[in-house]
Design an enzyme around this catalytic site. Structure first.
Site, PDB file in Angstrom:
ATOM      1  N   SER A  64     -13.418  46.495  -2.569  1.00 35.83           N
ATOM      2  CA  SER A  64     -12.540  47.329  -1.759  1.00 35.83           C
ATOM      3  C   SER A  64     -11.086  46.876  -1.704  1.00 35.83           C
ATOM      4  O   SER A  64     -10.193  47.716  -1.569  1.00 35.83           O
ATOM      5  CB  SER A  64     -13.082  47.441  -0.326  1.00 35.83           C
ATOM      6  OG  SER A  64     -13.237  46.157   0.254  1.00 35.83           O
ATOM      7  N   HIS A 116      -9.860  43.129   4.988  1.00 36.68           N
ATOM      8  CA  HIS A 116      -9.039  43.903   4.055  1.00 36.68           C
ATOM      9  C   HIS A 116      -7.552  43.598   4.224  1.00 36.68           C
ATOM     10  O   HIS A 116      -7.071  43.397   5.335  1.00 36.68           O
ATOM     11  CB  HIS A 116      -9.289  45.398   4.255  1.00 36.68           C
ATOM     12  CG  HIS A 116     -10.688  45.803   3.926  1.00 36.68           C
ATOM     13  ND1 HIS A 116     -11.591  46.211   4.881  1.00 36.68           N
ATOM     14  CD2 HIS A 116     -11.339  45.833   2.738  1.00 36.68           C
ATOM     15  CE1 HIS A 116     -12.744  46.497   4.298  1.00 36.68           C
ATOM     16  NE2 HIS A 116     -12.620  46.272   2.991  1.00 36.68           N
ATOM     17  N   ASP A 158      -9.775  43.916  10.800  1.00 36.35           N
ATOM     18  CA  ASP A 158     -11.172  43.640  10.434  1.00 36.35           C
ATOM     19  C   ASP A 158     -11.348  42.261   9.796  1.00 36.35           C
ATOM     20  O   ASP A 158     -12.465  41.840   9.504  1.00 36.35           O
ATOM     21  CB  ASP A 158     -11.721  44.738   9.504  1.00 36.35           C
ATOM     22  CG  ASP A 158     -10.951  44.847   8.176  1.00 36.35           C
ATOM     23  OD1 ASP A 158     -10.109  43.972   7.874  1.00 36.35           O
ATOM     24  OD2 ASP A 158     -11.216  45.814   7.436  1.00 36.35           O
TER      25      ASP A 158
END
Length: 249
Positions: A18, A224, A221
């Site tokens: 990601s 990321h 988070d």
């Protein structure tokens, strides 16, 4: 568009999970709690006529942010390192920068082994990218966060990554293909993050360099990269390519 498509293309494959596909600017929608992109495009990530992307349907098209949106389809994509990389590189090369997005969020390196869907799709897309001309000049790889869950996965990372490099070079017929990998800045388990980072930083193969993401800002988070960090990372990747590989190609 036809003129652009037929001109010289310097092609880069973008793969991993990601943080390569990009979660910069992805936020929660207060109305339905779904995640969506805030649509903020930094100056360094603006579209340019000389930057193309290979779509999920294997067609070249103008590149713009959310370049992985039709590849990494299960979660919202935002800003990744690809566009800032391409904008930094395009001024130093002739012709067009072609990006081949292949990254998918939440994927472990074992899912990128030869014979697995992600790996085979990456090779297929890379081969398709040169059918109308151009050359693949590098693989940009940012993955490893999903391999920090257990000591077994972390211990196996270096061998798995070296095998991936060997396989992709063989399958593309590019034995000296430049690989620019990113040493991760976060993980699912901090206990094993350093083990994966150590593996990434210690890979000692020809034409493989490592850019270290440690120190770049993370989102709330703690997993990321922020939009600003993705811009910086794209520039770091471009600097590594231009320093180590551009002159020799």
């Amino acid at each position: 568009m036809e003129e652009v498509a037929q001109s010289t293309k310097t092609i880069f494959v973008l793969a991993g999970q990601s943080n390569m596909s990009g979660r910069g600017g992805v936020i929660k929608d207060s109305h339905n709690n779904q995640k969506l992109w805030d649509r903020v495009v930094p100056l360094e990530c603006q579209p340019h006529p000389n930057i193309l992307r290979l779509s999920a349907k294997l067609k070249w098209e103008p590149a713009s942010e959310q370049i992985h949106a039709d590849i990494d389809t299960k979660k919202a994509c935002g800003v990744g390192p690809g566009m800032s990389f391409a904008n930094a590189v395009r001024e130093r090369i002739t012709g067009v920068v072609g990006l081949v997005p292949c990254a998918v969020g939440g994927t472990a390196i074992k899912e990128w082994a030869r014979g697995e869907e992600l790996y085979e799709n990456m090779v297929k897309r890379a081969k398709e990218s040169v059918k109308d001309g151009g050359e693949i000049k590098g693989l940009l790889w940012f993955q490893g966060e999903s391999d920090t869950s257990t000591q077994i996965e972390a211990d196996a990372y270096q061998g798995n990554m070296e095998k991936l490099i060997e396989n992709v070079r063989e399958d593309l017929g590019l034995p000296s293909l430049p690989i620019i990998q990113v040493a991760i800045a976060s993980g699912l388990d901090d206990n094993y993050m350093e083990k994966v980072r150590e593996a990434q930083l210690n890979i000692n193969l020809p034409n493989v360099v490592c850019v270290d993401a440690k120190g770049l800002d993370l989102k709330e988070d703690h997993l990321h990269l922020t939009t600003e960090s993705q811009v910086k990372l794209g520039n770091m990747l471009a600097d590594a390519y231009l320093k180590h590989f551009a002159a020799s190609q």
